[in-house]
Design a protein around this motif. Sequence first.
Motif, mmCIF file in Angstrom:
data_model
loop_
_atom_site.group_PDB
_atom_site.id
_atom_site.type_symbol
_atom_site.label_atom_id
_atom_site.label_comp_id
_atom_site.label_asym_id
_atom_site.label_seq_id
_atom_site.Cartn_x
_atom_site.Cartn_y
_atom_site.Cartn_z
ATOM 1 N N TYR A 1 -9.514 8.342 -15.743
ATOM 2 C CA TYR A 1 -10.296 9.052 -14.722
ATOM 3 C C TYR A 1 -11.665 8.409 -14.538
ATOM 4 C CZ TYR A 1 -13.038 12.638 -12.379
ATOM 5 O OH TYR A 1 -13.855 13.298 -11.503
ATOM 6 N N GLN A 30 -11.309 5.252 -12.534
ATOM 7 C CA GLN A 30 -11.051 5.553 -11.123
ATOM 8 C C GLN A 30 -12.322 6.021 -10.420
ATOM 9 O OE1 GLN A 30 -8.041 8.499 -11.617
ATOM 10 N NE2 GLN A 30 -6.446 7.045 -12.218
ATOM 11 N N LEU A 46 -7.323 8.247 -7.724
ATOM 12 C CA LEU A 46 -8.312 9.302 -7.934
ATOM 13 C C LEU A 46 -8.137 10.431 -6.926
ATOM 14 C CD1 LEU A 46 -10.968 10.321 -9.326
ATOM 15 C CD2 LEU A 46 -12.198 9.087 -7.530
ATOM 16 N N LYS A 68 -4.920 12.927 -7.168
ATOM 17 C CA LYS A 68 -4.747 13.881 -8.268
ATOM 18 C C LYS A 68 -4.541 15.298 -7.752
ATOM 19 C CE LYS A 68 -7.267 11.267 -11.773
ATOM 20 N NZ LYS A 68 -6.124 11.037 -12.625
#
Length: 203
Positions: free
Chosen positions: A48, A51, A200, A203
């Motif tokens: 995460y 990203q 990203l 999600k």
Amino acid sequence: MARYTGPKTKKARAFGEAIYGADKSFERKKYPPGQHGNGRRRKQKSDYALQLMEKQKAKYTYGVLERQFRNLFDRANRNDGVTGEVLLQLLEARLDNTIFRLGLAPTRRAARQLVSHRHVVVNGVVTNVPSCQLRPGDTVGIRGRSQGLEIVKDAVGAKSDVRKFGWLEFNPDTMEGKFLGYPEREQIPEKINEQLIVELYSK
């Protein structure tokens, strides 16, 4: 006009790249900013975090704020083609970026100022919207009485030998360029991993 006005070198160090162009301060300190300097052992970043950093790098490179960037991504997602590549094409088609690529301004920030101060014409019409999306065939130039500006003359002189973007044409005599079409991914020189941005937002 909302835009990032904070320290540029600090941002470049955070991303590990000179995203704003040549920077002597960045060359001296290529490690991330922070009071502990380069000696601190840094944790490995999560997926995460990687990203998010890639998305932030793209935003700051092109001088786009969060809402604008998200809107561009949503538009790219609706268009045909690979979403990440289309996103970069839309960023490249922005008026301020095109002025910078044509060499009419030394930086994107300077290009944005030229546009907002009404020194730029698109298809013969004065335009003061830096985020204006160009279409293939559009002509871009500096309006007549603004061609003598010091910043424009210096930029044209400095960049006359490095205009190598295949999706643009430029005539230094008339200070006018043409947006021929959207660039292919391999033509865009920015070191951005657009797939991480897509992941990203997915999600």
